[in-house]
Structure formats: structure tokens, C-alpha cells
Design an enzyme around this catalytic site. Structure first.
Site, short mmCIF file in Angstrom:
data_model
loop_
_atom_site.label_atom_id
_atom_site.label_comp_id
_atom_site.label_asym_id
_atom_site.label_seq_id
_atom_site.Cartn_x
_atom_site.Cartn_y
_atom_site.Cartn_z
N ASP A 87 -17.20 7.22 -2.34
CA ASP A 87 -15.97 7.09 -1.55
C ASP A 87 -15.71 8.45 -0.90
O ASP A 87 -16.36 9.45 -1.26
CB ASP A 87 -14.81 6.69 -2.49
CG ASP A 87 -13.49 6.43 -1.75
OD1 ASP A 87 -13.50 6.30 -0.51
OD2 ASP A 87 -12.44 6.35 -2.43
N ARG A 145 -13.76 -8.85 0.60
CA ARG A 145 -12.33 -8.57 0.40
C ARG A 145 -11.54 -9.82 0.78
O ARG A 145 -10.56 -10.17 0.11
CB ARG A 145 -11.89 -7.39 1.29
CG ARG A 145 -12.51 -6.04 0.95
CD ARG A 145 -11.99 -5.48 -0.35
NE ARG A 145 -10.55 -5.32 -0.36
CZ ARG A 145 -9.88 -4.31 0.20
NH1 ARG A 145 -10.51 -3.33 0.79
NH2 ARG A 145 -8.55 -4.25 0.13
N ARG A 169 0.87 -1.17 0.00
CA ARG A 169 0.00 0.00 0.00
C ARG A 169 0.91 1.22 0.00
O ARG A 169 1.68 1.42 0.94
CB ARG A 169 -0.92 -0.02 1.22
CG ARG A 169 -1.68 1.30 1.40
CD ARG A 169 -2.83 1.18 2.35
NE ARG A 169 -3.95 0.49 1.74
CZ ARG A 169 -5.20 0.57 2.18
NH1 ARG A 169 -5.50 1.30 3.24
NH2 ARG A 169 -6.15 -0.10 1.58
N HIS A 228 -6.91 0.82 -6.85
CA HIS A 228 -7.18 -0.07 -5.71
C HIS A 228 -7.84 -1.34 -6.27
O HIS A 228 -9.02 -1.59 -6.07
CB HIS A 228 -8.12 0.65 -4.72
CG HIS A 228 -8.17 0.04 -3.36
ND1 HIS A 228 -7.43 -1.06 -2.99
CD2 HIS A 228 -8.89 0.39 -2.25
CE1 HIS A 228 -7.70 -1.36 -1.74
NE2 HIS A 228 -8.58 -0.50 -1.27
N CYS A 243 -16.39 1.72 -0.37
CA CYS A 243 -15.22 0.89 -0.06
C CYS A 243 -14.90 0.91 1.43
O CYS A 243 -14.30 -0.01 1.95
CB CYS A 243 -14.02 1.36 -0.87
SG CYS A 243 -13.67 3.12 -0.66
N GLN A 268 -9.93 -3.91 -4.16
CA GLN A 268 -11.23 -3.38 -3.77
C GLN A 268 -12.26 -3.58 -4.89
O GLN A 268 -13.34 -4.13 -4.67
CB GLN A 268 -11.09 -1.88 -3.46
CG GLN A 268 -12.39 -1.21 -3.08
CD GLN A 268 -12.86 -1.66 -1.72
OE1 GLN A 268 -12.12 -1.56 -0.75
NE2 GLN A 268 -14.08 -2.14 -1.61
N1 NVA Z 1 -9.92 6.73 -1.89
C1 NVA Z 1 -9.65 6.26 -0.55
C2 NVA Z 1 -9.89 4.79 -0.47
C3 NVA Z 1 -9.64 4.18 0.89
C4 NVA Z 1 -9.83 2.70 0.89
C5 NVA Z 1 -8.23 6.62 -0.17
O1 NVA Z 1 -7.33 6.43 -0.99
O2 NVA Z 1 -8.02 7.09 0.95
N1 CP Z 2 -11.42 -0.27 1.73
C1 CP Z 2 -10.18 -0.34 2.22
O1 CP Z 2 -9.19 -0.58 1.50
O2 CP Z 2 -10.11 -0.16 3.56
P1 CP Z 2 -8.79 0.07 4.41
O3 CP Z 2 -8.20 1.40 3.99
O4 CP Z 2 -9.23 0.07 5.84
O5 CP Z 2 -7.82 -1.04 4.11
#
Ligand code: NVA
Ligand code: CP
Length: 313
Positions: free
Chosen positions: A232, A300, A110, A137, A272, A140
Site C-alpha cells: 500500500d 469491492r 470514510r 479498512h 488496494c 477492502q
Molecule cells: N492506506 C491508504 C489506503 C487507501 C485506500 C490510505 O489510508 O490512504
Molecule cells: N482502495 C480504496 O479504498 O480506494 P479509494 O480510496 O479510491 O476508495
């Protein structure tokens, strides 16, 4: 070759989601459905395999589902907390890759920039899986379409309206939606559209599957008659300093009861997560019977187990 793994040839890495064909995504959904129905069959499917999980941003769902998924199939996960120091700060990304490949069988990452994933994948001889970047992502979106298939029984022609920021989740919904033949409609404020390259790639993929990609600025237009409404957060991880400015710009894109009323009668709500209740979605919608956000979160686990088996078997 693991006997429980699919016969299909897949790429070594999952960096964007664009590397997977419609056939691979179909295979993934079949495998995930079997894993969900018969988890005991897969208890030892990753026997003796180890993965490194490198996270530069916080996580609840992704971290827990990867760790539980890996351990639930007999593998081991080593979590490397990089939320304080960026990957590459202590030693080069290439050297990190060349160390990890001597000890583990895959890397889940990540990160912020997509190029970090590209560099790790270029330097390591083991699979690299994108667990969220600023641009994509994939885990997801693959889990989301699996969830929609469970709900609606099929994905071809399914109308999904994504309302809000043209961000990483939006990009991955476009990429995955094109591969399953869905009709993905995206509504964003002007200047917050998904990037043109991703839209063009999704449109190319959608030609093969009879999917459709449409962009709007009015949330109401995108949502009209949709079977699934998705949103989101307005400020993603790394954009927290823009939160106040974005809150004003995105206010007309809130998913509330009035917006949901424009969707189809059998429509569902997706997010998400994490959700900022009262901003991009109201409590009433999040907690309504039409909300399938926790099914998404559950899936997931099953879908990522399938991703791991497809890449590591
Ligand atoms: N768009 C959000 C998704 C989190 C799972 C982010 O990148 O923070
Ligand atoms: N949806 C998602 O990826 O959640 P987290 O940021 O908690 O991993």
C-alpha cells in the site's frame, strides 16, 4: 427479512471487522460469489432502501462501488461530501446521526478517527459501515480475501505477505486474514509496525482458525515463499506532509521484480490502490500477469453488495 439475505445473525454495524466471526466472513464470501455470478437475482434486493455516504477523504473505488452496488440492488445513495469540512463541525455527530436515521437505512462513512464511527454508531439506530478510517479498512480486506479465494480456491494456510506501512489496510488484512485462517506475514520498518492491540486481536482470532500472524522488519523474510504479496502507499491520506521522510525510510520495502522473485512460483501481487507507481511498487510488477489489483477493485463491488445485504436485510 429479505429472502436473499443469509440466515446468520450479524452485528448491526461494520466498524472494525473484529466484530465479525470466521463464520460470518465465510457466509459473506458465499453471498458475494452468488452476487457476482448472478447479479440479476439481486436487482431489487435493496428495494426502497437509502444510504447516506459521508466521505471526509477522497475516493475512487469505495465511492463508485458503494453507489453502483446500492443502485444495482434497487436502493438509493446520497453522497455527502465532507472532504472540506469535518463531520461534527456544523453540528454534533450525535445530531447528524439522529437526523440521518429518520431518512435513510444505513450510513457509510470514510473518516479519520475511529471514534467518529463509534460515535455515529452509538447515536444512530441504523447500521454504520466503515468505508476507511485511519485505523481500519474492513471492506477492502474482505474484498481482498474474496479475491484470493477466487484465485487459490481456499484461504486456510494461504501465505500473504504485506510489505510497507503498518496502516489501516495492514490492520484490516490482519483482522480478516485471522478470520479466514490465512498466514499473514507483515514486514514494516521499525516504528511503523501495525498497532499491538490489533496484532494481539488477530492472533487471538487466528487461534480459532489455525491462522498465523508473523511480524518482520525485512521484506525479504516476509515474502519468502508467499503466495500473495501485498503493498500500500507509504503515506496514507492525512499523512501527505510526511511523504518525503517516509519515502527514504520505506525505500527498501518497494515491491519490485527482485522481491517478487522471492515469493512462491504461483504468487500474485495485490494493492488496494491508489498506487504510487515507482514508489511502493514498480510499473513492471503492477502491470505483470501476476498482478490482480483490478480484480481486487472489481470485487469491492460484489463484496460490498454482500456486506449491505448482510447488514440491511
Ligand atoms: N492506506 C491508504 C489506503 C487507501 C485506500 C490510505 O489510508 O490512504
Ligand atoms: N482502495 C480504496 O479504498 O480506494 P479509494 O480510496 O479510491 O476508495
Amino acid at each position: 427479512m429479505n429472502a436473499l439475505a443469509p440466515a446468520l445473525t450479524v452485528t448491526r454495524d461494520l466498524l472494525t471487522g473484529t466484530e465479525w466471526s470466521p463464520a460470518v466472513v465465510r457466509e459473506l464470501n458465499h453471498l458475494a460469489a452468488d452476487i457476482k455470478a448472478r447479479p440479476d437475482r439481486y436487482r431489487r434486493a435493496l428495494g426502497g432502501r437509502f444510504l447516506a455516504l459521508i466521505f471526509e477523504k477522497p475516493s475512487l473505488r469505495t465511492r463508485v462501488t458503494f453507489e453502483v452496488g446500492i443502485q444495482g440492488m434497487g436502493g438509493g445513495a446520497v453522497f455527502l461530501d465532507h472532504t472540506g469540512t469535518r463531520l461534527g463541525a456544523r453540528e454534533s455527530i450525535g445530531d447528524v446521526a439522529r437526523n440521518l436515521e429518520r431518512w435513510v437505512h444505513g450510513i457509510v462513512v470514510r473518516t479519520y478517527e475511529q471514534r467518529v464511527l463509534d460515535e455515529l454508531a452509538a447515536r444512530a439506530a441504523i447500521p454504520v459501515i466503515n468505508a476507511l478510517s485511519d485505523r481500519f479498512h474492513p471492506c477492502q480486506a474482505l474484498a481482498d480475501f474474496f479475491t484470493l479465494e477466487e484465485r487459490f480456491g481456499g484461504l486456510r494456510g494461504l501465505k500473504l505477505a504485506y510489505v510497507g506501512d503498518g496502516n489501516n489496510v495492514c490492520h484490516s488484512l490482519l483482522v480478516a486474514g485471522a478470520r479466514v485462517g490465512a498466514h499473514v506475514r507483515v514486514a514494516t520498518p521499525p516504528s511503523y509496525e501495525p498497532d499491538a492491540e490489533t496484532v494481539a486481536e488477530a492472533r487471538r482470532a487466528a487461534r480459532e482458525t489455525h491462522g498465523k500472524i508473523e511480524l518482520f522488519h525485512a521484506a525479504e523474510e516476509a515474502v519468502a515463499g508467499a503466495q500473495a504479496v501485498y503493498t500500500d502507499v507509504w503515506a496514507s491520506m492525512g499523512q501527505e506532509h510526511e511523504a518525503a521522510e517516509r519515502a527514504a525510510i520505506f525505500a527498501p520495502y518497494q515491491v519490485n521484480q527482485a522481491l517478487m522473485d522471492l515469493a512462491g512460483p504461483d504468487s500474485v501481487f495485490l494493492h488496494c490502490l491508489p498506487a504510487h507507481r515507482g514508489e511502493e511498487v514498480t510499473d513492471a510488477v503492477m502491470d505483470s500477469p501476476r498482478s490482480i489489483v483490478f480484480d481486487q477493485a472489481e470485487n469491492r463491488l460484489h463484496v460490498q453488495k454482500a456486506i449491505l445485504l448482510m447488514l440491511l436485510s
